[in-house]
Scaffold this active site. Structure first.
Site, PDB file in Angstrom:
ATOM      1  N   ASP A  23     -11.261 -30.637   9.005  1.00 59.67           N
ATOM      2  CA  ASP A  23     -10.168 -31.272   9.694  1.00 59.67           C
ATOM      3  C   ASP A  23      -9.028 -30.922   8.541  1.00 59.67           C
ATOM      4  O   ASP A  23      -7.846 -30.746   8.878  1.00 59.67           O
ATOM      5  CB  ASP A  23     -10.341 -32.836   9.713  1.00 59.67           C
ATOM      6  CG  ASP A  23     -10.931 -33.314  10.986  1.00 59.67           C
ATOM      7  OD1 ASP A  23     -11.589 -34.596  10.952  1.00 59.67           O
ATOM      8  OD2 ASP A  23     -11.134 -32.407  11.811  1.00 59.67           O
ATOM      9  N   ASP A  81     -11.000 -42.569  11.672  1.00 58.81           N
ATOM     10  CA  ASP A  81     -12.019 -41.736  11.786  1.00 58.81           C
ATOM     11  C   ASP A  81     -12.532 -41.062  10.598  1.00 58.81           C
ATOM     12  O   ASP A  81     -11.890 -40.852   9.600  1.00 58.81           O
ATOM     13  CB  ASP A  81     -11.633 -40.438  12.709  1.00 58.81           C
ATOM     14  CG  ASP A  81     -11.241 -41.084  14.135  1.00 58.81           C
ATOM     15  OD1 ASP A  81     -10.586 -40.427  14.914  1.00 58.81           O
ATOM     16  OD2 ASP A  81     -11.688 -42.170  14.493  1.00 58.81           O
ATOM     17  N   LEU A 107      -7.831 -30.679  14.385  1.00 59.18           N
ATOM     18  CA  LEU A 107      -8.865 -30.379  14.870  1.00 59.18           C
ATOM     19  C   LEU A 107      -9.578 -31.690  15.635  1.00 59.18           C
ATOM     20  O   LEU A 107     -10.060 -32.434  14.939  1.00 59.18           O
ATOM     21  CB  LEU A 107      -9.997 -30.194  13.532  1.00 59.18           C
ATOM     22  CG  LEU A 107     -11.111 -28.992  13.860  1.00 59.18           C
ATOM     23  CD1 LEU A 107     -10.570 -27.531  14.152  1.00 59.18           C
ATOM     24  CD2 LEU A 107     -11.667 -28.677  12.749  1.00 59.18           C
ATOM     25  N   ASP A 108      -9.556 -31.363  16.669  1.00 60.46           N
ATOM     26  CA  ASP A 108      -9.987 -32.614  17.832  1.00 60.46           C
ATOM     27  C   ASP A 108     -11.457 -32.210  18.072  1.00 60.46           C
ATOM     28  O   ASP A 108     -11.890 -31.309  18.358  1.00 60.46           O
ATOM     29  CB  ASP A 108      -9.198 -32.429  19.290  1.00 60.46           C
ATOM     30  CG  ASP A 108      -9.643 -33.362  20.096  1.00 60.46           C
ATOM     31  OD1 ASP A 108      -9.367 -34.502  19.893  1.00 60.46           O
ATOM     32  OD2 ASP A 108     -10.221 -32.938  21.009  1.00 60.46           O
ATOM     33  N   GLU A 146      -2.439 -36.267  21.230  1.00 58.12           N
ATOM     34  CA  GLU A 146      -3.643 -35.868  22.102  1.00 58.12           C
ATOM     35  C   GLU A 146      -3.353 -36.175  23.774  1.00 58.12           C
ATOM     36  O   GLU A 146      -3.194 -35.326  24.304  1.00 58.12           O
ATOM     37  CB  GLU A 146      -4.585 -36.840  21.849  1.00 58.12           C
ATOM     38  CG  GLU A 146      -5.520 -36.671  20.560  1.00 58.12           C
ATOM     39  CD  GLU A 146      -6.584 -37.439  20.193  1.00 58.12           C
ATOM     40  OE1 GLU A 146      -6.391 -38.896  20.257  1.00 58.12           O
ATOM     41  OE2 GLU A 146      -7.560 -36.909  19.841  1.00 58.12           O
ATOM     42  N   GLU A 153      -2.663 -36.134  13.308  1.00 65.97           N
ATOM     43  CA  GLU A 153      -3.546 -37.208  13.019  1.00 65.97           C
ATOM     44  C   GLU A 153      -4.108 -37.271  11.692  1.00 65.97           C
ATOM     45  O   GLU A 153      -4.681 -38.520  11.386  1.00 65.97           O
ATOM     46  CB  GLU A 153      -4.776 -36.897  14.118  1.00 65.97           C
ATOM     47  CG  GLU A 153      -6.044 -37.733  14.037  1.00 65.97           C
ATOM     48  CD  GLU A 153      -7.302 -37.524  14.840  1.00 65.97           C
ATOM     49  OE1 GLU A 153      -7.831 -36.311  14.893  1.00 65.97           O
ATOM     50  OE2 GLU A 153      -7.824 -38.411  15.416  1.00 65.97           O
ATOM     51  N   GLU A 154      -4.030 -36.382  10.887  1.00 64.25           N
ATOM     52  CA  GLU A 154      -4.776 -36.538   9.385  1.00 64.25           C
ATOM     53  C   GLU A 154      -3.732 -37.155   8.530  1.00 64.25           C
ATOM     54  O   GLU A 154      -4.066 -37.287   7.567  1.00 64.25           O
ATOM     55  CB  GLU A 154      -5.061 -35.066   9.033  1.00 64.25           C
ATOM     56  CG  GLU A 154      -6.287 -34.388  10.032  1.00 64.25           C
ATOM     57  CD  GLU A 154      -7.419 -35.089  10.188  1.00 64.25           C
ATOM     58  OE1 GLU A 154      -7.986 -35.222  11.476  1.00 64.25           O
ATOM     59  OE2 GLU A 154      -7.855 -36.117   9.339  1.00 64.25           O
ATOM     60  N   ASP A 199      -3.118 -32.596  16.653  1.00 63.72           N
ATOM     61  CA  ASP A 199      -4.353 -33.166  16.150  1.00 63.72           C
ATOM     62  C   ASP A 199      -5.048 -31.640  15.855  1.00 63.72           C
ATOM     63  O   ASP A 199      -5.426 -30.794  16.506  1.00 63.72           O
ATOM     64  CB  ASP A 199      -4.867 -33.522  17.546  1.00 63.72           C
ATOM     65  CG  ASP A 199      -6.594 -34.213  16.844  1.00 63.72           C
ATOM     66  OD1 ASP A 199      -7.309 -34.733  17.661  1.00 63.72           O
ATOM     67  OD2 ASP A 199      -6.750 -33.774  15.779  1.00 63.72           O
TER      68      ASP A 199
HETATM   69  P1  P6P Z   1     -15.981 -41.266  21.938  1.00 59.85           P
HETATM   70  C1  P6P Z   1     -12.679 -36.934  19.579  1.00 59.85           C
HETATM   71  O1  P6P Z   1     -12.843 -37.695  18.309  1.00 59.85           O
HETATM   72  C2  P6P Z   1     -11.750 -37.674  20.399  1.00 59.85           C
HETATM   73  O2  P6P Z   1     -10.549 -38.081  19.929  1.00 59.85           O
HETATM   74  C3  P6P Z   1     -11.513 -36.980  21.707  1.00 59.85           C
HETATM   75  O3  P6P Z   1     -11.529 -35.361  21.569  1.00 59.85           O
HETATM   76  C4  P6P Z   1     -12.749 -37.292  22.499  1.00 59.85           C
HETATM   77  O4  P6P Z   1     -12.528 -37.007  24.131  1.00 59.85           O
HETATM   78  C5  P6P Z   1     -12.956 -38.826  22.198  1.00 59.85           C
HETATM   79  O5  P6P Z   1     -12.494 -38.841  21.048  1.00 59.85           O
HETATM   80  C6  P6P Z   1     -14.489 -39.062  22.029  1.00 59.85           C
HETATM   81  O6  P6P Z   1     -14.535 -40.445  21.698  1.00 59.85           O
HETATM   82  O7  P6P Z   1     -15.734 -42.615  21.605  1.00 59.85           O
HETATM   83  O8  P6P Z   1     -16.516 -40.859  23.352  1.00 59.85           O
HETATM   84  O9  P6P Z   1     -16.899 -40.539  20.988  1.00 59.85           O
END
Ligand code: P6P
Length: 334
Positions: A69, A63, A117-118, A274, A92-93, A115
């Site tokens: 992040d 990502d 900063l999700d 996650e 995650e980072e 994670d």
């Molecule tokens: P998409 C954020 O990047 C994440 O990891 C989750 O928090 C979120 O539910 C999902 O990905 C969103 O992914 O593909 O729908 O943009």
């Protein structure tokens, strides 16, 4: 006057329930609370200082990495390092887990998965983001550095898990396996205060949460289930931040789905930091969490740090209905 109960007081009271408790987990949770306050301060002023925007690098999952992040990752690791109760962090980072040097006179017994900063893609547009964390008791000998096996444990082996939601207010929700409690940050005193004791998820709700944009990329039975949600007049709510979507479901009920797609054949969300922590919390609140093969998330073997999983999680009656739908549909297909 109602006496406020701060996070630290609540954690210490919780520790006293266990005669064999040593205080190590108590102090580790306190360290996480400190890091959350520091990250909250930066998230709340992200629009004012030059820490917005893509940092140019990308993380272990490919990502785009937002500068916040990186900041959040560093803050949590620093607070865990200084606290001395954690011997390693998987994030995650970070491609690999980081070993934290032992602090003098302390035998760190825990590792943290997180994670930091999700939902970071929401940062630039001022939409809620969150931190997800899980805590495991290390399996390796305390005399040496942590090892990969300390992290590759199932979600059922978590000793604690939680999330922080940096939203209209900042709330820290966690469980040590005896129910779920929520603490809202009072900026005037700089303390997380008990605001949502003994959180329980509604048995059902009026919302389903899925990225409808991928509808044509889902398997046929998943598309039919989503059609059924729509036909049942459920309302679609999808923020693009798992913490935000699941926090809403904790209060209003509902079901969140991230199935496999052609791009993410095993699902997008990461099992270790996650799916497992969020499933631990949702189950502790009375909900359910399975993958699209109808297996319980918390029992899935963890083979690598950034392993992905599909997930269907939320109100128990709705997850059971989805499971029954898929079993019925598959039976008919066969
Ligand atoms: P998409 C954020 O990047 C994440 O990891 C989750 O928090 C979120 O539910 C999902 O990905 C969103 O992914 O593909 O729908 O943009």
């Amino acid at each position: 006057m109602n006496r406020i109960i701060t996070l630290d007081e609540f954690i210490i009271r919780g520790q006293k329930q266990y005669t064999d408790s040593t205080g190590h987990l108590t102090r580790l949770l306190r360290d996480i609370g400190i890091a959350a306050k520091i990250v909250n301060r930066e998230v709340n002023k992200a629009g004012l200082v030059n820490i917005l925007g893509v940092a140019g690098s990308d993380n272990a999952s490919g990502d785009d990495v937002q500068k916040l992040d990186i900041f959040a990752n560093e803050v949590f690791i620093d607070c865990l390092k200084n606290g001395g109760e954690c011997c390693g962090v998987a994030s995650e980072e970070l491609e690999e887990f980081v070993v934290l040097d032992p602090v003098k006179n302390k035998d760190a017994q825990y590792v943290v998965v997180m994670d930091p900063l999700d939902g970071s893609s929401n940062i630039d547009v001022n939409v809620s983001v969150g931190t997800i964390f899980g805590i495991y008791k290390r399996k390796s000998d305390c005399s040496g550095p942590c090892e990969m096996a300390d992290f590759l444990q199932t979600g059922a082996e978590l000793v604690a898990a939680g999330y922080v939601l940096y939203g209209t207010s900042t709330i820290l929700v966690y469980s040590t396996g005896n129910g779920v409690n929520g603490f809202t940050l009072d900026p005037s005193i700089g303390e997380f205060c008990l605001s949502h004791p003994d959180m329980k998820i509604p048995d059902a709700g009026n919302y389903y949460s899925v990225n409808q944009g991928y509808y044509l990329k889902f398997d046929l039975e998943m598309r039919r289930y989503i059609d059924q949600c729509s036909d049942s007049n459920l309302r679609l709510r999808y923020i693009g931040s798992m913490v935000s979507d699941l926090h809403r479901i904790m209060f209003q009920g509902g079901i969140f789905l991230y199935p496999n797609t052609r791009k993410y054949v095993n699902g997008k969300l990461r099992l270790l930091y996650e799916c497992n922590p969020m499933s631990f919390i949702i189950e502790q609140a009375g909900g359910l969490a399975i993958n699209t093969k109808l297996q319980r998330i918390l029992e899935l073997p963890v083979a690598s740090l950034h392993q992905r999983s599909t997930i269907v999680i939320g109100s128990p009656d709705m997850v059971k209905d989805m499971k029954a739908f898929i079993e019925r549909y598959s039976a008919v297909e066969i």
